[in-house]
Design a protein around this motif. Structure first.
Motif, PDB file in Angstrom:
ATOM      1  N   LEU A   1       0.830  -1.204   0.000  1.00  0.00           N
ATOM      2  CA  LEU A   1       0.000   0.000   0.000  1.00  0.00           C
ATOM      3  C   LEU A   1       0.866   1.256   0.000  1.00  0.00           C
ATOM      4  O   LEU A   1       0.525   2.265  -0.627  1.00  0.00           O
ATOM      5  N   TYR A   2       1.993   1.189   0.701  1.00  0.00           N
ATOM      6  CA  TYR A   2       2.931   2.320   0.765  1.00  0.00           C
ATOM      7  C   TYR A   2       3.436   2.669  -0.634  1.00  0.00           C
ATOM      8  O   TYR A   2       3.621   3.848  -0.975  1.00  0.00           O
ATOM      9  N   MET A   3       3.680   1.652  -1.475  1.00  0.00           N
ATOM     10  CA  MET A   3       4.158   1.918  -2.831  1.00  0.00           C
ATOM     11  C   MET A   3       3.174   2.802  -3.589  1.00  0.00           C
ATOM     12  O   MET A   3       3.566   3.756  -4.274  1.00  0.00           O
ATOM     13  N   VAL A   4       1.893   2.476  -3.469  1.00  0.00           N
ATOM     14  CA  VAL A   4       0.869   3.250  -4.177  1.00  0.00           C
ATOM     15  C   VAL A   4       0.739   4.652  -3.583  1.00  0.00           C
ATOM     16  O   VAL A   4       0.753   5.659  -4.302  1.00  0.00           O
ATOM     17  N   ASN A   5       0.624   4.730  -2.278  1.00  0.00           N
ATOM     18  CA  ASN A   5       0.436   6.029  -1.629  1.00  0.00           C
ATOM     19  C   ASN A   5       1.639   6.936  -1.809  1.00  0.00           C
ATOM     20  O   ASN A   5       1.488   8.153  -1.978  1.00  0.00           O
ATOM     21  N   HIS A   6       2.831   6.363  -1.769  1.00  0.00           N
ATOM     22  CA  HIS A   6       4.032   7.169  -1.998  1.00  0.00           C
ATOM     23  C   HIS A   6       4.045   7.725  -3.415  1.00  0.00           C
ATOM     24  O   HIS A   6       4.449   8.872  -3.650  1.00  0.00           O
ATOM     25  N   GLY A   7       3.583   6.923  -4.381  1.00  0.00           N
ATOM     26  CA  GLY A   7       3.520   7.421  -5.751  1.00  0.00           C
ATOM     27  C   GLY A   7       2.610   8.622  -5.878  1.00  0.00           C
ATOM     28  O   GLY A   7       2.955   9.615  -6.533  1.00  0.00           O
ATOM     29  N   PHE A   8       1.452   8.588  -5.232  1.00  0.00           N
ATOM     30  CA  PHE A   8       0.522   9.722  -5.301  1.00  0.00           C
ATOM     31  C   PHE A   8       1.060  10.932  -4.532  1.00  0.00           C
ATOM     32  O   PHE A   8       0.996  12.068  -5.024  1.00  0.00           O
ATOM     33  N   ALA A   9       1.568  10.709  -3.316  1.00  0.00           N
ATOM     34  CA  ALA A   9       2.037  11.826  -2.484  1.00  0.00           C
ATOM     35  C   ALA A   9       3.263  12.494  -3.089  1.00  0.00           C
ATOM     36  O   ALA A   9       3.330  13.728  -3.212  1.00  0.00           O
ATOM     37  N   THR A  10       4.258  11.693  -3.475  1.00  0.00           N
ATOM     38  CA  THR A  10       5.476  12.257  -4.058  1.00  0.00           C
ATOM     39  C   THR A  10       5.183  12.866  -5.422  1.00  0.00           C
ATOM     40  O   THR A  10       5.770  13.893  -5.787  1.00  0.00           O
ATOM     41  N   GLY A  11       4.279  12.230  -6.173  1.00  0.00           N
ATOM     42  CA  GLY A  11       3.897  12.814  -7.457  1.00  0.00           C
ATOM     43  C   GLY A  11       3.303  14.194  -7.291  1.00  0.00           C
ATOM     44  O   GLY A  11       3.651  15.134  -8.025  1.00  0.00           O
ATOM     45  N   ALA A  12       2.409  14.360  -6.326  1.00  0.00           N
ATOM     46  CA  ALA A  12       1.807  15.676  -6.078  1.00  0.00           C
ATOM     47  C   ALA A  12       2.864  16.694  -5.662  1.00  0.00           C
ATOM     48  O   ALA A  12       2.849  17.842  -6.114  1.00  0.00           O
ATOM     49  N   LEU A  13       3.796  16.266  -4.798  1.00  0.00           N
ATOM     50  CA  LEU A  13       4.826  17.182  -4.314  1.00  0.00           C
ATOM     51  C   LEU A  13       5.747  17.624  -5.448  1.00  0.00           C
ATOM     52  O   LEU A  13       6.079  18.816  -5.573  1.00  0.00           O
ATOM     53  N   PHE A  14       6.172  16.687  -6.292  1.00  0.00           N
ATOM     54  CA  PHE A  14       7.028  17.044  -7.427  1.00  0.00           C
ATOM     55  C   PHE A  14       6.299  17.956  -8.405  1.00  0.00           C
ATOM     56  O   PHE A  14       6.898  18.890  -8.955  1.00  0.00           O
ATOM     57  N   LEU A  15       5.011  17.708  -8.645  1.00  0.00           N
ATOM     58  CA  LEU A  15       4.274  18.551  -9.578  1.00  0.00           C
ATOM     59  C   LEU A  15       4.162  19.979  -9.065  1.00  0.00           C
ATOM     60  O   LEU A  15       4.331  20.940  -9.823  1.00  0.00           O
ATOM     61  N   VAL A  16       3.888  20.140  -7.777  1.00  0.00           N
ATOM     62  CA  VAL A  16       3.768  21.489  -7.210  1.00  0.00           C
ATOM     63  C   VAL A  16       5.119  22.207  -7.277  1.00  0.00           C
ATOM     64  O   VAL A  16       5.179  23.405  -7.606  1.00  0.00           O
ATOM     65  N   VAL A  17       6.187  21.491  -6.964  1.00  0.00           N
ATOM     66  CA  VAL A  17       7.516  22.099  -7.085  1.00  0.00           C
ATOM     67  C   VAL A  17       7.783  22.480  -8.543  1.00  0.00           C
ATOM     68  O   VAL A  17       8.377  23.524  -8.822  1.00  0.00           O
ATOM     69  N   GLY A  18       7.310  21.651  -9.467  1.00  0.00           N
ATOM     70  CA  GLY A  18       7.461  21.993 -10.879  1.00  0.00           C
ATOM     71  C   GLY A  18       6.737  23.273 -11.244  1.00  0.00           C
ATOM     72  O   GLY A  18       7.243  24.085 -12.033  1.00  0.00           O
ATOM     73  N   PHE A  19       5.562  23.479 -10.665  1.00  0.00           N
ATOM     74  CA  PHE A  19       4.834  24.726 -10.924  1.00  0.00           C
ATOM     75  C   PHE A  19       5.605  25.929 -10.377  1.00  0.00           C
ATOM     76  O   PHE A  19       5.628  26.999 -10.990  1.00  0.00           O
ATOM     77  N   LEU A  20       6.239  25.757  -9.225  1.00  0.00           N
ATOM     78  CA  LEU A  20       7.068  26.830  -8.675  1.00  0.00           C
ATOM     79  C   LEU A  20       8.267  27.119  -9.582  1.00  0.00           C
ATOM     80  O   LEU A  20       8.601  28.282  -9.854  1.00  0.00           O
ATOM     81  N   ILE A  21       8.918  26.051 -10.044  1.00  0.00           N
ATOM     82  CA  ILE A  21      10.086  26.229 -10.914  1.00  0.00           C
ATOM     83  C   ILE A  21       9.686  26.935 -12.203  1.00  0.00           C
ATOM     84  O   ILE A  21      10.424  27.791 -12.717  1.00  0.00           O
ATOM     85  N   ALA A  22       8.513  26.609 -12.743  1.00  0.00           N
ATOM     86  CA  ALA A  22       8.050  27.259 -13.969  1.00  0.00           C
ATOM     87  C   ALA A  22       7.852  28.754 -13.779  1.00  0.00           C
ATOM     88  O   ALA A  22       7.966  29.531 -14.739  1.00  0.00           O
ATOM     89  N   ARG A  23       7.589  29.188 -12.554  1.00  0.00           N
ATOM     90  CA  ARG A  23       7.351  30.599 -12.289  1.00  0.00           C
ATOM     91  C   ARG A  23       8.645  31.376 -12.034  1.00  0.00           C
ATOM     92  O   ARG A  23       8.748  32.541 -12.397  1.00  0.00           O
ATOM     93  N   ARG A  24       9.606  30.746 -11.384  1.00  0.00           N
ATOM     94  CA  ARG A  24      10.808  31.490 -11.010  1.00  0.00           C
ATOM     95  C   ARG A  24      12.086  30.861 -11.546  1.00  0.00           C
ATOM     96  O   ARG A  24      13.178  31.341 -11.293  1.00  0.00           O
ATOM     97  N   GLU A  25      11.962  29.760 -12.271  1.00  0.00           N
ATOM     98  CA  GLU A  25      13.098  29.074 -12.901  1.00  0.00           C
ATOM     99  C   GLU A  25      14.205  28.760 -11.902  1.00  0.00           C
ATOM    100  O   GLU A  25      15.389  28.911 -12.188  1.00  0.00           O
ATOM    101  N   SER A  26      13.791  28.315 -10.741  1.00  0.00           N
ATOM    102  CA  SER A  26      14.749  27.926  -9.709  1.00  0.00           C
ATOM    103  C   SER A  26      14.100  26.906  -8.793  1.00  0.00           C
ATOM    104  O   SER A  26      12.909  27.002  -8.502  1.00  0.00           O
ATOM    105  N   SER A  27      14.901  25.930  -8.373  1.00  0.00           N
ATOM    106  CA  SER A  27      14.423  24.947  -7.396  1.00  0.00           C
ATOM    107  C   SER A  27      15.050  25.168  -6.027  1.00  0.00           C
ATOM    108  O   SER A  27      14.856  24.366  -5.120  1.00  0.00           O
ATOM    109  N   ALA A  28      15.790  26.268  -5.881  1.00  0.00           N
ATOM    110  CA  ALA A  28      16.438  26.570  -4.604  1.00  0.00           C
ATOM    111  C   ALA A  28      15.409  27.065  -3.592  1.00  0.00           C
ATOM    112  O   ALA A  28      14.595  27.943  -3.887  1.00  0.00           O
ATOM    113  N   ILE A  29      15.452  26.511  -2.404  1.00  0.00           N
ATOM    114  CA  ILE A  29      14.503  26.900  -1.356  1.00  0.00           C
ATOM    115  C   ILE A  29      14.643  28.377  -1.011  1.00  0.00           C
ATOM    116  O   ILE A  29      13.646  29.074  -0.767  1.00  0.00           O
ATOM    117  N   GLY A  30      15.871  28.874  -1.017  1.00  0.00           N
ATOM    118  CA  GLY A  30      16.117  30.263  -0.651  1.00  0.00           C
ATOM    119  C   GLY A  30      15.525  31.287  -1.598  1.00  0.00           C
ATOM    120  O   GLY A  30      15.420  32.468  -1.250  1.00  0.00           O
TER     121      GLY A  30
END
Length: 520
Positions: free
Chosen positions: A340-369
């Motif tokens: 079950l963890y395999m499936v849930n991790h895929g959904f949770a990590t997928g959502a997190l990576f997609l949101v970070v991708g939306f941030l990168i598309a706006r500021r062209e940086s993945s740096a937290i700072g």
């Protein structure tokens, strides 16, 4: 056999779709995107219909099975079929791919072909992901296992981010080829000792591998396990993942971490345990120790990261430690939780990576700072980021909590000490997720930075299904567990292990016996 070749259709459809996208004229980029979205959507519908026809109980373990001779001289067959574990992983893959296509709509517009090749590679990769989970011939599994490297290599090396993307692609390739070479040796060994590649003929008390010498079985187990540990990845063969994820587009990272890495843990559950039950029991404690190191080590390094993509990659090293811990706890709760963890991790990590991708598309940086105060200008984006992050730390009410809880129960039943040590990972998860959220979403915006826009309609459609699934399966995980549990029970029988008797029950029985004796 089955009247409709469901799995062959699920493999062939994205493969042909990828070929169609690749053959489109160079200037037909929009047509390539819509074709990729339409084909991946059709695959999702096909897999969903197949899942609805699956019978978790009362039927054969491997359903929708197809077996056709491929290379008869060497005993190689095109053999596919799914149990509950393989089915939910295929369904997870089918859900993620169209969302990645939608999220990556403008992700590679700066490439020479404006991303046309990228969408073709996504579809080819989907075909191979479904194939590797569906394969029931060990050689066919190996072919899909290795073939997946090709589209991922180009998705990182050609369509990745930053000047180090080619080096990251080569590192990913070298690590994976090393694991694949070890597996190839083990696959040949399986045929030498078993005389067949068909998984159904190799496993079980009367299987072709039942009489293999103990020493040989342990070496064969290691050949498969090291390959799967690299793919997962586990400490100390994990270093390719942060490098590859950091140089990948977010869409690539979703498929790399959300799906491909699950092939490693799925392989442990399906091939290591069931083909080599004695060796699996013999290696339990070394794997448990490696899992605990992965949990703590990955979490500590995640806290130290200043790049969001690398941070999420290190969190996955920690999460995969929980999955392997559940698998090798050798309890039904632990293995159900791991699947079950395999499936849930895929959904949770997928959502997190997609949101970070939306941030990168706006500021062209993945740096937290480079991010502060995002919630003031983009509250919906910040809210989605928070929900995905809370799912990553297994907050009750979200689906990863159920799987992590089952892993803890199963591990504690196996031995309390590993469960107690693993709980450190839960505390560290709260630190790296909440600290990342605090540093990026709260506080004043960086001076001189442009105001970030909130999620667009396309971006909302890309991430909303994942958030919905995290909530739905957090409240009601039973449909997934109904499919997973019978397969886990079959695995437990193959490995010849049973759940330990509850200590509380023993204590109650003893106390009852003493009371009866006193009464007499």
């Amino acid at each position: 056999m089955t009247d409709i070749p469901w799995l062959t259709l699920a493999i062939a459809l994205p493969a042909l779709g990828g070929l169609a996208v690749a053959l489109l004229p160079r200037e037909r980029v929009l047509a390539a995107k819509w074709t990729a979205l339409g084909v991946s959507g059709a695959v999702l519908v096909l897999v969903a219909v197949m899942a609805a026809r699956f019978a978790p109980t009362g039927g054969e373990r491997l359903q929708f099975a197809e077996v056709y001779p491929w290379i008869p001289r060497f005993g190689v067959n095109y053999a596919v079929g799914v149990d509950g574990i393989a089915l939910v992983l295929i369904l997870m893959s089918a859900v993620l791919v169209p969302l990645v296509v939608l999220a990556a709509w403008h992700e590679n517009d700066d490439a020479d072909d404006r991303g046309k090749g990228y969408f073709a590679l996504i579809l080819v990769l989907e075909a191979m992901m479904i194939g590797v989970f569906a394969a029931t011939d060990v050689f066919l599994f190996y072919v899909f296992f290795e073939a997946m490297l090709i589209p991922v290599y180009f998705m990182i090396g050609r369509y990745g981010r930053g000047p180090q993307r080619r080096a990251a692609a080569v590192k990913f390739l070298l690590y994976s080829l090393l694991g694949g070479l070890l597996m190839l040796v083990a696959v040949i060994g399986v045929y030498v000792y078993g005389g067949t590649f068909l998984w159904s003929e190799l496993v079980g008390p009367g299987g072709a591998l039942a009489g293999v010498d103990t020493t040989a079985a342990r070496w064969l187990f290691l050949g498969f396990f090291v390959a799967f540990a690299i793919k997962a990845p586990m400490w100390p063969v994990h270093t390719w993942l942060p490098t590859a994820a950091g140089a990948s587009r977010p869409g690539t990272a979703v498929l790399l971490v959300g799906v491909l890495d699950k092939v490693g843990t799925y392989g442990m559950l399906r091939y290591c345990l069931e083909m080599f039950p004695e060796a699996s029991r013999w290696f339990v404690w070394p794997v448990v120790v490696l899992s605990l190191v992965s949990i703590v080590y990955g979490a500590v390094l995640a806290i130290a990261q200043s790049d969001m993509m690398r941070l999420i990659a290190y969190t996955s090293v920690s999460h995969f430690g929980f999955i392997t811990l559940g698998i090798f706890a050798m309890t039904s709760q632990g293995q159900s939780g791991a699947a079950l963890y395999m499936v849930n991790h895929g959904f949770a990590t997928g959502a997190l990576f997609l949101v970070v991708g939306f941030l990168i598309a706006r500021r062209e940086s993945s740096a937290i700072g480079d991010y502060r105060g995002v919630q003031k200008s983009a509250p919906v984006l910040a809210g989605v980021f928070l929900v995905a992050g809370l799912a990553g730390l297994a907050l009750p009410g979200l689906s990863p909590f159920v799987s992590e809880f089952l892993v803890f129960i199963g591990t504690y039943a196996f031995h309390p000490v590993p469960a107690i040590i693993a709980s450190v990972g839960v505390v560290l998860a709260a630190l790296y997720i909440l600290w990342m959220y605090q540093r990026t979403m709260t506080g004043p915006a960086p001076e001189g930075s442009a105001r970030l826009r909130d999620l667009s309609r396309r971006e909302t459609w890309a991430v909303a299904p994942l958030i919905a699934l995290l909530i739905i399966f957090g409240v009601y995980p039973q449909p997934l567990l109904d499919a997973i549990n019978p397969a886990v029970e079959a695995t437990m029988r193959q490995v010849d292990v049973t759940d330990p008797a509850p200590a509380l029950g023993d204590a109650d029985t003893t106390a009852s016996g003493q009371e009866e004796g006193d009464h007499e």
